[in-house]
Enzyme design. Structure first.
Site, PDB file in Angstrom:
ATOM      1  CD  GLU A  35      -1.333  -2.268   2.197  1.00 35.28           C
ATOM      2  OE1 GLU A  35      -2.104  -2.781   3.022  1.00 35.28           O
ATOM      3  OE2 GLU A  35      -0.134  -2.610   2.061  1.00 35.28           O
ATOM      4  CD1 TRP A  56      19.700 -36.717 -15.667  1.00 38.58           C
ATOM      5  CD2 TRP A  56      18.810 -36.246 -13.678  1.00 38.58           C
ATOM      6  NE1 TRP A  56      20.597 -35.929 -15.013  1.00 38.58           N
ATOM      7  CE2 TRP A  56      20.069 -35.618 -13.773  1.00 38.58           C
ATOM      8  CE3 TRP A  56      18.099 -36.064 -12.512  1.00 38.58           C
ATOM      9  CZ2 TRP A  56      20.616 -34.845 -12.744  1.00 38.58           C
ATOM     10  CZ3 TRP A  56      18.631 -35.299 -11.496  1.00 38.58           C
ATOM     11  CH2 TRP A  56      19.868 -34.694 -11.617  1.00 38.58           C
TER      12      TRP A  56
END
Length: 366
Positions: free
Chosen positions: A50, A168
């Site tokens: 703000e 992987w």
């Protein structure tokens, strides 16, 4: 333009920054049909959204509408109350996405704004505003981190071949997505089995972002001083959560000398670190979001204790067979499909050749 549209701009701004252990907040100042100020909370201790938006708006804030994703604060912390700044800027109307769920501060931002003669509307795009702060909401209301569980597995549910090879399982795009998830987390955790088997670095490499704190759940303090995590502990914060036993306390000194931080937690009847106590200790250290990456025993422990809030599963189109080891999750599991934890509203994506499903976990009543 509508209030929903302007709040959408505030939500977009709110997703920026890394404010943990504070919440993500965005704010937009609108004068007529023009955005005259916009801001987000970048880091804890820095200005609130703000204040940034109001400063950018300057004199144009007078008589304008402020859109803010979270109720403005009415207390003094590291920064002054935002309600005072809103009044000083002569904002005419404040539109709020969600009220502040934090029970540990004296809220009253809405009431204070009304006392100051400012029109207030609450609940615009509320679902999106609350989703934005879901991790922080759990942290401030329950006192535990928001836990994301990540799994990478073959299509038949294995995380390694029969020889133990796991690099992987998934492809490059899936791994890049995992690194992006790491970059958004305060901390990333693995069990000691993963450390001994894979010697991971647990750093952010395939995307931009800072490294999270690295955490090892290691009940008997078996982490080798030669491991990549220990070697790199002075560059990237690395903690070990271990059992509160005389043996662990005696063995902690050598690791602490290497830059490792040791956190002690009670040991469960199963001989493992008691997870809820460990999570409470992590929350006390400011860990709001925790991603658990492995291994199977640690993942199973989080699921069995119903402490994982969210699941991120990457499924590779490959088969490792029944002798692949081990399964992605090691736990007793549910008796029937009806009582199994599941993703409430699964989101499916493709990461190259791999499928990626994610979403909040739901635990049906037993």
């Amino acid at each position: 333009m509508s209030d929903e549209t302007w709040m959408g701009r505030a939500l977009e701004a709110a997703r920026k920054g890394r404010p943990s252990p504070n919440p993500h907040v965005g704010a937009v100042v609108v004068q007529g049909d023009e955005v005259v100020g916009i801001g987000h909370h970048e880091r804890a201790g820095q200005e609130h959204a703000e204040l940034i938006a109001l400063r950018e708006a300057g004199a144009k804030a007078e008589g304008a509408t402020l859109y803010v994703t979270l109720e403005p604060c009415n207390h003094t912390g590291r920064t002054p109350p935002c309600t005072d700044a809103i009044a000083a800027a002569k904002i005419r109307r404040v539109v709020i996405g969600a009220t502040d769920p934090n029970p540990h501060v004296k809220g009253g931002g809405v009431e204070r704004l009304k006392e100051l003669g400012i029109a207030v509307q609450v609940g615009v795009q509320e679902a999106a505003a609350r989703d934005l702060i879901r991790s922080w909401t759990k942290y401030v209301t329950v006192g535990l981190p928001y836990v994301s569980l990540k799994l990478a597995l073959s299509i038949d549910g294995r995380i390694a071949t029969k020889s133990g090879a796991s690099r992987w399982v998934t492809g490059k795009l899936a791994r890049a997505k995992v690194h992006a998830l790491r970059a958004k987390s305060d901390a990333i955790a693995v069990g000691i089995g993963t450390v001994l088997a894979d010697d991971p670095r647990l750093t952010v490499r395939d995307t931009q972002g800072q490294n999270p704190t690295r955490i090892v759940f290691d009940t008997k303090l078996r982490t080798p001083v030669s491991s990549a995590l220990v070697v790199g502990a002075r560059e990237t914060p690395t903690w070990i959560v271990t059992g509160d036993t005389p043996e662990s306390r005696h063995g902690a000194e050598e690791l602490e000398a290497k830059g490792i931080r040791i956190l002690f937690a009670p040991v469960s009847t199963e001989g493992r670190v008691e997870l809820r106590s460990a999570l409470e200790a992590l929350a006390a250290e400011g860990i709001v979001t925790l991603m658990v990456e492995g291994g199977a025993e640690l993942a199973g422990s989080f699921l069995a204790a119903e402490l994982a809030d969210e699941l991120h599963a990457f499924l590779a189109p490959v088969l490792f067979g029944p002798r692949g080891r081990p399964g992605a999750v090691d736990w007793a599991g549910p008796a029937t499909p009806e009582v199994a934890p599941r993703i409430a509203k699964p989101v499916w994506e493709l990461c190259g050749e791999d499928a990626y499903v994610h979403g909040a976990l739901r635990y049906p009543e037993r």
